[in-house]
Write a protein that holds these residues in place. Structure first.
Motif, PDB file in Angstrom:
ATOM      1  N   LEU A 324       0.847  -1.194   0.000  1.00 23.56           N
ATOM      2  CA  LEU A 324       0.000   0.000   0.000  1.00 23.56           C
ATOM      3  C   LEU A 324       0.886   1.249   0.000  1.00 23.56           C
ATOM      4  O   LEU A 324       0.608   2.222   0.685  1.00 23.56           O
ATOM      5  CB  LEU A 324      -0.928  -0.013   1.220  1.00 23.56           C
ATOM      6  N   LYS A 325       1.953   1.164  -0.788  1.00 24.48           N
ATOM      7  CA  LYS A 325       2.920   2.270  -0.872  1.00 24.48           C
ATOM      8  C   LYS A 325       2.268   3.611  -1.160  1.00 24.48           C
ATOM      9  O   LYS A 325       2.696   4.639  -0.684  1.00 24.48           O
ATOM     10  CB  LYS A 325       3.882   1.992  -2.039  1.00 24.48           C
ATOM     11  N   PHE A 326       1.241   3.561  -2.005  1.00 21.39           N
ATOM     12  CA  PHE A 326       0.642   4.816  -2.455  1.00 21.39           C
ATOM     13  C   PHE A 326      -0.082   5.552  -1.342  1.00 21.39           C
ATOM     14  O   PHE A 326      -0.485   6.692  -1.521  1.00 21.39           O
ATOM     15  CB  PHE A 326      -0.283   4.561  -3.647  1.00 21.39           C
ATOM     16  N   VAL A 327      -0.261   4.930  -0.184  1.00 19.60           N
ATOM     17  CA  VAL A 327      -0.839   5.656   0.950  1.00 19.60           C
ATOM     18  C   VAL A 327       0.149   5.686   2.116  1.00 19.60           C
ATOM     19  O   VAL A 327      -0.235   5.465   3.263  1.00 19.60           O
ATOM     20  CB  VAL A 327      -2.206   5.082   1.408  1.00 19.60           C
ATOM     21  N   ASP A 328       1.401   5.981   1.813  1.00 16.86           N
ATOM     22  CA  ASP A 328       2.396   5.967   2.888  1.00 16.86           C
ATOM     23  C   ASP A 328       2.171   7.085   3.912  1.00 16.86           C
ATOM     24  O   ASP A 328       2.809   7.122   4.938  1.00 16.86           O
ATOM     25  CB  ASP A 328       3.827   6.023   2.319  1.00 16.86           C
ATOM     26  N   TYR A 329       1.228   7.968   3.635  1.00 16.92           N
ATOM     27  CA  TYR A 329       0.874   9.024   4.589  1.00 16.92           C
ATOM     28  C   TYR A 329      -0.128   8.549   5.641  1.00 16.92           C
ATOM     29  O   TYR A 329      -0.413   9.242   6.592  1.00 16.92           O
ATOM     30  CB  TYR A 329       0.273  10.214   3.830  1.00 16.92           C
ATOM     31  N   ILE A 420       8.305  16.403  -4.918  1.00 18.06           N
ATOM     32  CA  ILE A 420       7.692  17.617  -4.371  1.00 18.06           C
ATOM     33  C   ILE A 420       6.741  17.261  -3.231  1.00 18.06           C
ATOM     34  O   ILE A 420       6.751  17.873  -2.171  1.00 18.06           O
ATOM     35  CB  ILE A 420       6.946  18.399  -5.485  1.00 18.06           C
ATOM     36  N   GLU A 421       5.960  16.232  -3.471  1.00 20.51           N
ATOM     37  CA  GLU A 421       5.012  15.812  -2.432  1.00 20.51           C
ATOM     38  C   GLU A 421       5.750  15.474  -1.141  1.00 20.51           C
ATOM     39  O   GLU A 421       5.354  15.917  -0.057  1.00 20.51           O
ATOM     40  CB  GLU A 421       4.184  14.601  -2.906  1.00 20.51           C
ATOM     41  N   ASN A 422       6.808  14.694  -1.255  1.00 22.11           N
ATOM     42  CA  ASN A 422       7.562  14.314  -0.057  1.00 22.11           C
ATOM     43  C   ASN A 422       8.079  15.529   0.686  1.00 22.11           C
ATOM     44  O   ASN A 422       8.025  15.591   1.914  1.00 22.11           O
ATOM     45  CB  ASN A 422       8.742  13.405  -0.434  1.00 22.11           C
ATOM     46  N   ASN A 423       8.555  16.502  -0.064  1.00 21.30           N
ATOM     47  CA  ASN A 423       9.079  17.708   0.565  1.00 21.30           C
ATOM     48  C   ASN A 423       7.987  18.545   1.221  1.00 21.30           C
ATOM     49  O   ASN A 423       8.177  19.087   2.309  1.00 21.30           O
ATOM     50  CB  ASN A 423       9.842  18.545  -0.457  1.00 21.30           C
ATOM     51  N   LEU A 424       6.848  18.640   0.561  1.00 24.35           N
ATOM     52  CA  LEU A 424       5.744  19.401   1.144  1.00 24.35           C
ATOM     53  C   LEU A 424       5.274  18.726   2.431  1.00 24.35           C
ATOM     54  O   LEU A 424       4.948  19.389   3.418  1.00 24.35           O
ATOM     55  CB  LEU A 424       4.573  19.524   0.161  1.00 24.35           C
ATOM     56  N   ARG A 425       5.269  17.405   2.397  1.00 23.50           N
ATOM     57  CA  ARG A 425       4.846  16.690   3.609  1.00 23.50           C
ATOM     58  C   ARG A 425       5.831  16.901   4.744  1.00 23.50           C
ATOM     59  O   ARG A 425       5.438  17.079   5.900  1.00 23.50           O
ATOM     60  CB  ARG A 425       4.693  15.201   3.319  1.00 23.50           C
TER      61      ARG A 425
END
Ligand code: GDP
Ligand code: GDP
Length: 465
Positions: A324-329, A420-425
């Motif tokens: 479920l990598k795509f929901v690592d958040y 970018i997503e990782n950085n924003l998170r």
């Protein structure tokens, strides 16, 4: 306003999946590719002239069992009658009207749901002479189509969307929230993971009052749950509690129900069975919530059955992070609906996610991070041209949504969006929620102006170190 569910029903081989693909074809570009979800998919978001709906190909749910055809069709039809808002009944113009078609039509009529009747494969010569037969169905509007070649397609879609509500604008949350709006919670998961046990364990809690409130769609009943004085709306709890009555055959298809609940929630609680690990069906259910932009909590239920808790947790979390990598958040919680262990902890997590989803990052702050990250890591080239990232802005919440202004939107690579997503998170959190990032071309006159100015004079992210 939940999106209505449109189900395609019909005998095997009448062309259901061909039609399904044609309907979603034009929308594929806006549907995000999620590993595990796109694989053999039989449900998708679709739209026609601005009206949005969920489309389900009931044939795609056929189990691999040796069920006789009639059984399958009965299951599918039952399911469509129970769960769909509109049914598209497809027949085969080259085969003619068969007894199985008549049987299904009769049941659909008795159910009183809106049905659109279409006759497929009306291309070539083989259908001629067979069509008048279909008037034995006694329905006024029969739409001849060719799912493969497109004839009659727009007539069909026009007819279909007549039954769907007008497009409603996404309600923007007001900036100043004066009163707490109870978050809407969907409890989803494949059969037997413990959804009804979970709901029942909440109802057993002392400090909680459950009352039925009418859901927004027909036959969906929500409950209000109170925890430490805070209210939560549990979406479609009647459906969950009465699940015992649903026959096993139909239960396999509960993804349609999940889809409806998810479209009405803020946070989806995805129950997983800690004794079984992640299955393909779990991936799909999680993918649903992710695609819809909902908050997600992964809940490992039946934790009481796990022998070595430490080892078990590590193993499961590894599995989650892999499949479920795509929901690592999404946070992972362990509970036992049976012993009620940590069941109410879920609500603290919900509060946190709800707050994260409503967060707005001021543009200046966002661009400090954005400039930094684009400077640190060069974006990949696009057709041997540099892709320039000018600035970013947050355009929405629930889920947090960002637009990047660039010179070549087509040149924005998926991996760079991920970066970018990782950085924003890292900078801003958004714990438990998907975020959306779109690239947009910076306005024409600006790019034109750009060309006439020397590089050093350009504004945007190109700072003098
Ligand atoms: P399903 O089992 O109902 O999902 O049917 P499929 O979509 O898999 O189609 C069954 C067969 O019918 C395939 O061989 C398709 O190529 C064919 N088919 C589907 N739509 C049409 C059509 O509009 N015209 C013709 N001639 N064949 C079609
Ligand atoms: P649903 O189909 O997702 O609603 O699942 P149910 O709530 O009907 O649960 C399926 C089975 O799992 C039932 O036999 C439950 O008693 C059992 N079950 C549910 N939660 C737990 C749990 O936390 N621990 C244990 N040991 N069994 C559970």
């Amino acid at each position: 306003m939940p999106k209505p569910v449109v189900a395609i029903v019909g005998r095997p081989n009448v062309g259901k999946s061909t039609l399904f693909n044609r309907i979603i074809g034009r929308n594929l570009a806006i549907v995000e590719d999620v590993p595990g979800v796109t694989r053999d998919r039989n449900y998708a978001d679709a739209a026609w002239e601005g009206k949005q709906f969920h489309l389900v190909d009931t044939g795609g749910f056929e189990p691999e069992s040796e069920d006789p055809m009639y059984m399958k069709m009965r299951d599918q039809t039952t399911l469509a009658i129970e769960e769909a808002d509109l049914i598209l009944f497809l027949m085969d113009g080259q085969e003619g009207l068969l007894p199985a078609d008549l049987e299904v039509a009769q049941r659909l009529r008795a159910a009183g749901k809106p049905v659109v009747y279409a006759i497929n494969k009306v291309d070539g010569a083989r259908h001629e002479g067979l069509l008048p037969d279909f008037y034995r169905l006694g329905v006024d509007t029969l739409i001849p189509i060719s799912a493969q070649h497109g004839q009659g397609f727009s007539d069909l879609m026009d007819e279909l969307t007549k039954f769907l509500p007008e497009r409603t604008a996404q309600p923007e949350a007001p900036d100043e929230v004066t009163k707490r709006v109870p978050p809407r919670i969907a409890i989803i998961g494949r059969p037997n993971v413990g959804k009804s046990s979970f709901v029942n364990s909440l109802i057993g809690e002392d400090r909680m009052i459950v009352s039925a409130v009418a859901g927004t769609t027909r036959d969906s009943i929500d409950s209000v749950y109170k925890y430490y004085g805070r209210e939560y709306v549990l979406v479609d709890t009647a459906g969950i509690r009465s699940r015992g009555r649903v026959s096993q055959g139909v239960e396999k298809y509960s993804v349609m129900r999940a889809m409806k609940s998810v479209s009405r929630c803020d946070v989806a609680l995805v129950l997983l069975d800690a004794t079984e690990g992640i299955t393909e069906q779990d991936e799909r259910v999680v993918g649903l919530a992710h695609e819809e932009g909902k908050g997600i909590i992964l809940i490992l239920n039946k934790w009481d059955l796990v022998q070595d808790k430490e080892e078990g947790y590590k193993k499961f979390v590894d599995d989650v992070r892999l499949r479920l990598k795509f929901v690592d958040y999404a946070p992972v919680l362990t509970i036992s609906a049976l012993t009620r262990q940590r069941v109410t902890k879920v609500f603290d997590e919900i509060d946190r996610i709800v707050a994260e989803r409503e967060k707005r990052v001021p543009t200046a702050e966002l661009n400090r991070v954005f400039e930094n990250l684009t400077a640190r890591h060069e974006p990949p080239m696009y057709r041997s041209r540099r892709v320039k990232y000018y600035y970013a802005t947050q355009v929405g919440i629930k889920p947090p949504t960002f637009v990047l202004f660039v010179n070549y939107p087509d040149g924005v690579h998926f991996s760079y969006i991920r970066y970018i997503e990782n950085n924003l998170r890292q900078a801003f959190g958004f714990h438990g929620s998907p975020i959306r990032i779109y690239a947009k071309r910076r306005r024409e006159e600006q790019t034109a102006e750009e060309r006439t100015r020397p590089a050093a004079a350009r504004g945007g992210r190109k700072k003098k170190t």
